[in-house]
Design an enzyme around this catalytic site. Structure first.
Site, PDB file in Angstrom:
ATOM      1  N   LYS A 182       0.838  -1.210   0.000  1.00 39.05           N
ATOM      2  CA  LYS A 182       0.000   0.000   0.000  1.00 39.05           C
ATOM      3  C   LYS A 182       0.868   1.254   0.000  1.00 39.05           C
ATOM      4  O   LYS A 182       0.628   2.194  -0.758  1.00 39.05           O
ATOM      5  CB  LYS A 182      -0.949  -0.009   1.212  1.00 39.05           C
ATOM      6  N   GLN A 199      -5.077  -1.326   9.545  1.00 40.99           N
ATOM      7  CA  GLN A 199      -4.795  -2.629   8.933  1.00 40.99           C
ATOM      8  C   GLN A 199      -5.336  -3.749   9.818  1.00 40.99           C
ATOM      9  O   GLN A 199      -5.033  -3.801  11.009  1.00 40.99           O
ATOM     10  CB  GLN A 199      -3.283  -2.776   8.715  1.00 40.99           C
ATOM     11  N   ASP A 236     -11.243   2.753   3.730  1.00 39.96           N
ATOM     12  CA  ASP A 236     -11.638   1.353   3.578  1.00 39.96           C
ATOM     13  C   ASP A 236     -13.155   1.233   3.448  1.00 39.96           C
ATOM     14  O   ASP A 236     -13.664   0.175   3.078  1.00 39.96           O
ATOM     15  CB  ASP A 236     -11.161   0.512   4.781  1.00 39.96           C
TER      16      ASP A 236
END
Ligand code: NAD
Length: 283
Positions: free
Chosen positions: A50, A94, A117
């Site tokens: 990422k 995460q 997200d």
């Protein structure tokens, strides 16, 4: 037909790079903050990918690392701090978090406009209202991949295997919004094959290699394999038995090189859109 996620993701990244450069010219570099806790090896790889993808397209990033013993309160405080930092446009926690941490509580703390997200209840609600804002990256990537190959969704019989918050559920919502007739199969489904054989479009997100074999797939179906599994010999495989299923179907995603690169590309898109919205220029 092989649905080449790497190629499509490459084009999306080039578009994001151009838009990020335009924003940077106006004095604002989009920025993603990633919160990581514990030592999960897969997480370490994902975070590295990422950060690297951000660098490639001119999005700034910062990683906030915490040990495996971190508390829910410490992570919530870190997220709150990032919520208030004007130069941070996207905040990503995460997963998985260490077992003692209340994952829901941490995710709920993310300010929705920075939730790249798209897991916050605000975004889940918007998605199911048919007016999405920030959409979870993996299912958003699947939709972009289908569009890139001109695969029609409207009116199609679609089956999603898996009902997670990250993939299965939002995937089903996006397909409904796009006009498909959607069935969600999961661990409690009886006779999975009978359900998956109905699918003109089959999306599998379970995490079990070889779960879907040729006998479970309708001829001429489009098959999207979201699963990522590490085999004992070190290779990566999806949930679909590619060798036997591919000859039967109209189109299929490979693993690796299918949905994975699209997920990272959509994270970049979401970060950029979050930045534009926060600057008042969003769509
Ligand atoms: P998860 O464990 O949260 O959910 C798995 C789902 O599969 C559950 O809803 C469960 O009900 C269902 N399931 C379990 N056993 C089943 C069975 N025998 N038959 C039918 N359904 C069954 O997983 P997740 O986070 O949704 O991830 C699923 C897979 O996708 C994993 O392999 C993960 O690594 C991968 N993944 C890939 C990407 C990507 O970018 N390609 C992104 C996220 C997740």
């Amino acid at each position: 037909m092989i649905l080449d996620g790497r190629a499509v993701a490459g084009k999306i990244k080039a578009e994001v790079a151009q838009r990020a450069a335009e924003l940077s010219k106006k004095g604002v570099q989009p920025k993603l903050a990633v919160v990581v806790a514990g030592e999960d090896p897969a997480s370490a790889v994902y975070v590295r990918h990422k950060v690297q993808a951000c660098t490639e397209v001119g999005i700034a990033s910062e990683v906030h690392r915490f040990g495996g013993e971190v508390t829910t309160e410490t992570l919530m405080a870190a997220v709150r701090g990032l919520n208030t930092k004007a130069e941070v446009h996207g905040v990503l926690v995460q997963l998985p978090l260490p077992p003692q941490v209340d994952e829901e509580a941490v995710l709920d703390t993310i300010e929705p406009s920075k939730d790249v997200d798209g897991f916050h209840a605000f975004h889940v609600g918007r998605l199911w209202q048919g007016r999405p804002k920030l959409v979870p990256c993996t299912p958003a990537g699947v939709m972009r991949l289908l569009t890139a190959y001109g695969i029609e969704v409207r009116g199609r019989e679609a089956v999603v295997v898996g009902r997670s918050r990250i993939v299965g559920r939002p995937m089903a919502g996006l397909l409904v919004n796009a006009g498909a007739t959607v069935t969600i199969a999961h661990s409690q489904t009886r006779d999975l094959g009978a359900v998956t054989r109905r699918a003109e479009l089959l999306v599998v997100a379970v995490g079990k290699p070889g779960l879907i074999d040729a006998s479970m797939v309708r001829e001429e179906a489009v098959v999207v394999d979201v699963g990522i599994n590490r085999l004992p010999d070190g290779r990566l495989a999806g949930d679909v038995d590619f060798a036997t299923v591919a000859p039967r179907v109209r189109a299929i995603t490979p693993v690796p090189g299918g949905v994975g690169p699209m997920t990272v590309a959509m994270l970049l898109v979401n970060t950029l859109e979050a930045a534009q919205t926060q600057l008042g220029g969003g769509q």
